[in-house]
Design an enzyme around this catalytic site. Structure first.
Site, PDB file in Angstrom:
ATOM      1  N   LYS A 180     -12.253  28.588   0.274  1.00 15.95           N
ATOM      2  CA  LYS A 180     -12.735  28.037  -0.580  1.00 15.95           C
ATOM      3  C   LYS A 180     -14.007  28.394  -1.320  1.00 15.95           C
ATOM      4  O   LYS A 180     -15.088  29.171  -0.744  1.00 15.95           O
ATOM      5  CB  LYS A 180     -13.116  26.474   0.770  1.00 15.95           C
ATOM      6  CG  LYS A 180     -13.949  25.338   0.465  1.00 15.95           C
ATOM      7  CD  LYS A 180     -14.868  25.238  -0.459  1.00 15.95           C
ATOM      8  CE  LYS A 180     -16.389  25.187  -0.266  1.00 15.95           C
ATOM      9  NZ  LYS A 180     -17.193  24.887  -1.720  1.00 15.95           N
ATOM     10  N   GLU A 255     -21.456  35.907   7.464  1.00 15.99           N
ATOM     11  CA  GLU A 255     -22.357  36.900   6.726  1.00 15.99           C
ATOM     12  C   GLU A 255     -23.133  36.411   6.496  1.00 15.99           C
ATOM     13  O   GLU A 255     -22.968  35.700   5.400  1.00 15.99           O
ATOM     14  CB  GLU A 255     -20.553  37.607   6.149  1.00 15.99           C
ATOM     15  CG  GLU A 255     -20.677  39.301   6.413  1.00 15.99           C
ATOM     16  CD  GLU A 255     -20.201  39.876   5.484  1.00 15.99           C
ATOM     17  OE1 GLU A 255     -19.233  40.443   5.436  1.00 15.99           O
ATOM     18  OE2 GLU A 255     -20.151  39.817   4.108  1.00 15.99           O
ATOM     19  N   CYS A 289     -26.605  39.366  -0.466  1.00 14.99           N
ATOM     20  CA  CYS A 289     -27.610  39.667   0.501  1.00 14.99           C
ATOM     21  C   CYS A 289     -28.337  41.148   1.045  1.00 14.99           C
ATOM     22  O   CYS A 289     -29.002  41.187   1.636  1.00 14.99           O
ATOM     23  CB  CYS A 289     -26.557  38.910   1.128  1.00 14.99           C
ATOM     24  SG  CYS A 289     -24.906  40.051   0.470  1.00 14.99           S
ATOM     25  N   GLU A 390     -35.541  35.065   2.247  1.00 15.77           N
ATOM     26  CA  GLU A 390     -35.012  35.600   0.962  1.00 15.77           C
ATOM     27  C   GLU A 390     -35.291  34.268  -0.252  1.00 15.77           C
ATOM     28  O   GLU A 390     -34.871  33.715  -0.658  1.00 15.77           O
ATOM     29  CB  GLU A 390     -33.663  35.584   1.945  1.00 15.77           C
ATOM     30  CG  GLU A 390     -32.156  35.475   0.756  1.00 15.77           C
ATOM     31  CD  GLU A 390     -30.964  35.636   1.628  1.00 15.77           C
ATOM     32  OE1 GLU A 390     -30.328  34.741   1.812  1.00 15.77           O
ATOM     33  OE2 GLU A 390     -29.465  36.282   1.260  1.00 15.77           O
TER      34      GLU A 390
HETATM   35  P1  NDP Z   1     -24.207  28.604   0.809  1.00 13.22           P
HETATM   36  O1  NDP Z   1     -24.249  28.437   2.290  1.00 13.22           O
HETATM   37  O2  NDP Z   1     -24.951  27.280   0.095  1.00 13.22           O
HETATM   38  O3  NDP Z   1     -23.072  28.581   0.086  1.00 13.22           O
HETATM   39  C1  NDP Z   1     -21.982  29.282   0.781  1.00 13.22           C
HETATM   40  C2  NDP Z   1     -19.976  28.815   0.512  1.00 13.22           C
HETATM   41  O4  NDP Z   1     -20.250  28.204   1.436  1.00 13.22           O
HETATM   42  C3  NDP Z   1     -19.752  27.793  -0.343  1.00 13.22           C
HETATM   43  O5  NDP Z   1     -18.704  27.799  -1.221  1.00 13.22           O
HETATM   44  C4  NDP Z   1     -21.109  26.589  -0.471  1.00 13.22           C
HETATM   45  O6  NDP Z   1     -19.939  25.499  -1.327  1.00 13.22           O
HETATM   46  C5  NDP Z   1     -19.844  26.585   1.426  1.00 13.22           C
HETATM   47  N1  NDP Z   1     -20.715  25.539   2.506  1.00 13.22           N
HETATM   48  C6  NDP Z   1     -21.832  24.588   1.859  1.00 13.22           C
HETATM   49  N2  NDP Z   1     -22.332  23.814   3.031  1.00 13.22           N
HETATM   50  C7  NDP Z   1     -21.157  24.115   3.922  1.00 13.22           C
HETATM   51  C8  NDP Z   1     -20.892  23.253   5.168  1.00 13.22           C
HETATM   52  N3  NDP Z   1     -21.581  22.290   5.576  1.00 13.22           N
HETATM   53  N4  NDP Z   1     -18.944  23.312   5.520  1.00 13.22           N
HETATM   54  C9  NDP Z   1     -18.588  24.599   5.249  1.00 13.22           C
HETATM   55  N5  NDP Z   1     -19.203  24.991   3.997  1.00 13.22           N
HETATM   56  C10 NDP Z   1     -20.205  24.721   3.073  1.00 13.22           C
HETATM   57  O7  NDP Z   1     -24.957  29.750   0.064  1.00 13.22           O
HETATM   58  P2  NDP Z   1     -24.298  30.618  -1.602  1.00 13.22           P
HETATM   59  O8  NDP Z   1     -23.423  30.448  -1.904  1.00 13.22           O
HETATM   60  O9  NDP Z   1     -25.823  29.522  -2.044  1.00 13.22           O
HETATM   61  O10 NDP Z   1     -24.574  31.597  -1.387  1.00 13.22           O
HETATM   62  C11 NDP Z   1     -25.969  32.750  -1.490  1.00 13.22           C
HETATM   63  C12 NDP Z   1     -26.229  32.901   0.340  1.00 13.22           C
HETATM   64  O11 NDP Z   1     -25.220  33.345   0.372  1.00 13.22           O
HETATM   65  C13 NDP Z   1     -27.780  33.469   0.651  1.00 13.22           C
HETATM   66  O12 NDP Z   1     -27.886  33.086   1.597  1.00 13.22           O
HETATM   67  C14 NDP Z   1     -26.847  35.097   1.042  1.00 13.22           C
HETATM   68  O13 NDP Z   1     -27.562  35.802   1.113  1.00 13.22           O
HETATM   69  C15 NDP Z   1     -25.452  34.825   1.585  1.00 13.22           C
HETATM   70  N6  NDP Z   1     -24.873  35.771   1.536  1.00 13.22           N
HETATM   71  C16 NDP Z   1     -24.643  37.279   2.135  1.00 13.22           C
HETATM   72  C17 NDP Z   1     -23.489  37.934   1.824  1.00 13.22           C
HETATM   73  C18 NDP Z   1     -23.776  39.191   2.867  1.00 13.22           C
HETATM   74  O14 NDP Z   1     -22.508  39.966   2.931  1.00 13.22           O
HETATM   75  N7  NDP Z   1     -24.185  38.899   3.861  1.00 13.22           N
HETATM   76  C19 NDP Z   1     -23.434  37.747   1.281  1.00 13.22           C
HETATM   77  C20 NDP Z   1     -22.912  36.945  -0.643  1.00 13.22           C
HETATM   78  C21 NDP Z   1     -24.513  36.489   0.335  1.00 13.22           C
HETATM   79  P3  NDP Z   1     -20.294  25.036  -2.284  1.00 13.22           P
HETATM   80  O15 NDP Z   1     -20.601  26.016  -3.145  1.00 13.22           O
HETATM   81  O16 NDP Z   1     -20.110  23.668  -2.657  1.00 13.22           O
HETATM   82  O17 NDP Z   1     -21.996  24.645  -1.707  1.00 13.22           O
END
Ligand code: NDP
Length: 501
Positions: A180, A255, A289, A390
């Site tokens: 997803k 992550e 991140c 962040e």
């Molecule tokens: P989100 O947590 O908003 O979304 C990540 C994914 O989860 C998207 O596909 C999103 O869908 C989906 N999602 C959102 N809500 C739900 C739910 N309730 N149940 C299941 N899936 C859900 O993160 P962002 O996309 O905004 O990414 C940025 C964040 O990711 C930052 O906090 C960053 O630090 C973290 N990150 C961490 C990394 C690591 O290696 N530790 C690497 C890269 C990013 P949709 O897009 O439709 O909202």
């Protein structure tokens, strides 16, 4: 650049399919909002079909996938080759949707995606258990088997690489996958599905459902047919996922966010450190991140170092993401730009020193996209919201320290623990600090080099589990112990302790 908008459909059971809802949503170029770049399928009514396809593929051992490790090795290796063959198109698509610069996609993301498949192709036929002959002469065999169906939920900042980081080891282990991707950036996930089929993956092994986290993601988290959930995204989403995955007791790998310190001591090679701190803070538009978003610098060199830094930040070119000369592109969305600008407003209200940038860019194409100046905020105390939370944009905060102990204490003063950089000419000092900073990855005299050989994941609220390396395979493997009785005769002697005959 594609002339017409990309149509992003679902990929279920080996085929690209239209969504049952018939609904699509539009995506506009983050670098020029006037231009429609894609229409994205709403797969909220198709999650069940995708999970069933992955479940059936696993349970029926489709094409020998679950048991034939040589087949998996060949498919993964071929996938790496095809990613390289299609590098140009993949890089363009990745940058267009996310706003990351084309050079980042070409030099970083796409080659790294290929490397991930190459690495795990080499691991697929080396998943071996152990065995032991016990002192009784009996044998215990420890066998590793793929867990089953993996759901991979990914964010928008490194859409292809993070997806590959999650799924390459899952596929190497013999699992099947439902991916997803983030709503902003789903296109390369579907391209990867097509590539896997061309590489010889049997139908149903890799499926993609696009749509929102609130519907598609939620259903994957709760599904009783999904065995492992690998999620990369925000810490708050990760917490919700962990809570809601408990109902089916599936494994979760999380992550999450980072607020990573880059710690510069007075005895460091300051030229080298200034280049790396600039790179660490602004690569990928700071939407990472792993961004080294908190500079901690020893007070004796602080003013000099900030000056060196600003000289470098001043040279960064902000421009359209597909322009080869851009160092920073637009942020992914208007919402993300507003979020970052709000942090800058808070810094002003807290009386911090915005020593460079801090503004949205305007004029020319800038007014049409989500462009922001790279920003440096000096004298940021640990009590500041900017120090603790962040930001996920091109904003670097600067905080000074006097000695090693204070540097460590500042480094550890957030809820996160993903990564850190340590800069010192004294190896002993660098190692002492590395030992005490609570983070999953520490770079010494470098920053942001993240090959598949480096375990990736967080301490504290930056997550649970590690991706990358052979360690990642364990998320996707069950351990089965098989006991073989080698005793002669009708009954083992100690049964007599219980049985009366
Ligand atoms: P989100 O947590 O908003 O979304 C990540 C994914 O989860 C998207 O596909 C999103 O869908 C989906 N999602 C959102 N809500 C739900 C739910 N309730 N149940 C299941 N899936 C859900 O993160 P962002 O996309 O905004 O990414 C940025 C964040 O990711 C930052 O906090 C960053 O630090 C973290 N990150 C961490 C990394 C690591 O290696 N530790 C690497 C890269 C990013 P949709 O897009 O439709 O909202």
């Amino acid at each position: 650049m594609p002339d017409t908008p990309v149509i992003v459909n679902l990929f279920v059971n080996g085929e690209e399919v239209k969504p049952s809802s018939g609904k699509y949503s539009e995506r506009f170029d983050p670098g020029n909002n006037d231009r429609l770049i894609g229409v994205i399928a709403d797969g909220s009514e198709d999650v069940g079909a995708a999970v069933d396809a992955a479940r059936d593929a696993f349970d029926s051992n489709v094409g020998g996938w679950v048991t034939d490790y040589r087949l998996r090795a060949r498919v993964l290796l071929k996938t790496a080759e095809l990613i390289r063959e299609n590098a140009e198109a993949l890089a363009e698509m990745e940058s267009l949707f996310s706003g990351k610069t084309i050079r980042t996609s070409k030099l970083g993301d796409v080659p790294r995606a290929a490397e991930l498949f190459e690495f795990y192709a080499g691991a697929a036929d080396k998943i071996i258990g152990t065995s032991q002959v016990l002192r009784t002469g009996d044998l215990v065999a420890i066998v590793k088997q793929p867990v089953g169906v993996v759901a991979a939920i990914t964010p928008w900042n490194f859409p292809l690489v993070i997806l590959c980081r999650q799924v390459a080891p899952a596929l190497a282990a013999g699992c099947t996958v439902v991916a997803k991707p983030a709503s902003h950036t789903p296109a390369t996930a579907v391209e990867l599905a097509k590539i896997l089929i061309r590489a010889g993956a049997p139908r149903g092994v890799f499926n993609v459902v696009t749509g929102s986290g609130g519907t598609v993601g939620r259903e994957l988290v709760k599904s009783d047919k999904v065995d492992v959930l690998n999620f990369t995204g925000e810490t708050s989403t990760g917490k919700w996922i962990m809570e809601n995955a408990a109902g089916t007791l599936k494994r979760v790998v999380l992550e999450l966010g980072g607020k990573n310190p880059n710690i510069v001591f007075e005895d460091a090679n300051l030229e080298r450190a200034a280049n790396a701190v600039t790179y660490g803070a602004y690569a990928n538009n700071g939407e990472s991140c792993a961004a080294g978003s908190r500079l901690l610098v020893q007070s004796t060199v602080k003013d000099k170092f900030v000056k060196m830094l600003i000289e470098r930040v001043r040279m960064l070119r902000v421009g359209h993401q597909l322009d080869e000369s851009s160092d920073l592109g637009p942020l992914v969305s208007a919402e993300q730009l507003e979020r970052v600008l709000e942090f800058v407003r808070v810094s002003a209200s807290e009386g911090l020193d915005i020593v460079y940038g801090g503004k949205r860019l305007s004029g020319d194409i800038f007014s049409k996209g989500h462009y922001m100046q790279p920003t440096v905020i000096d004298n940021t105390p640990p009590s500041s919201k900017l120090f603790r939370e962040e930001i996920f944009g091109p904003v670097l905060t600067v905080t000074e320290f006097t000695d090693e102990d204070e540097a460590i204490s500042l480094a550890n003063a957030t809820i996160y623990g993903l990564a850190a950089g340590v800069w010192s000419g004294d190896t002993g000092r660098a190692l002492r600090v590395a030992e005490k900073v609570k983070a999953g990855a520490i770079w010494i005299n470098t920053y942001y080099t993240l090959p598949v050989e480096l375990p990736w994941g967080g301490f504290k609220q930056s997550g649970i589990g590690r991706n990358n390396t052979v360690l990642a395979l364990e998320h996707y493997l069950e351990v089965k112990g098989i006991y073989v009785d080698a005793q002669p005769g009708p009954m083992r002697p100690y049964y007599k302790l219980v049985l009366g005959y």
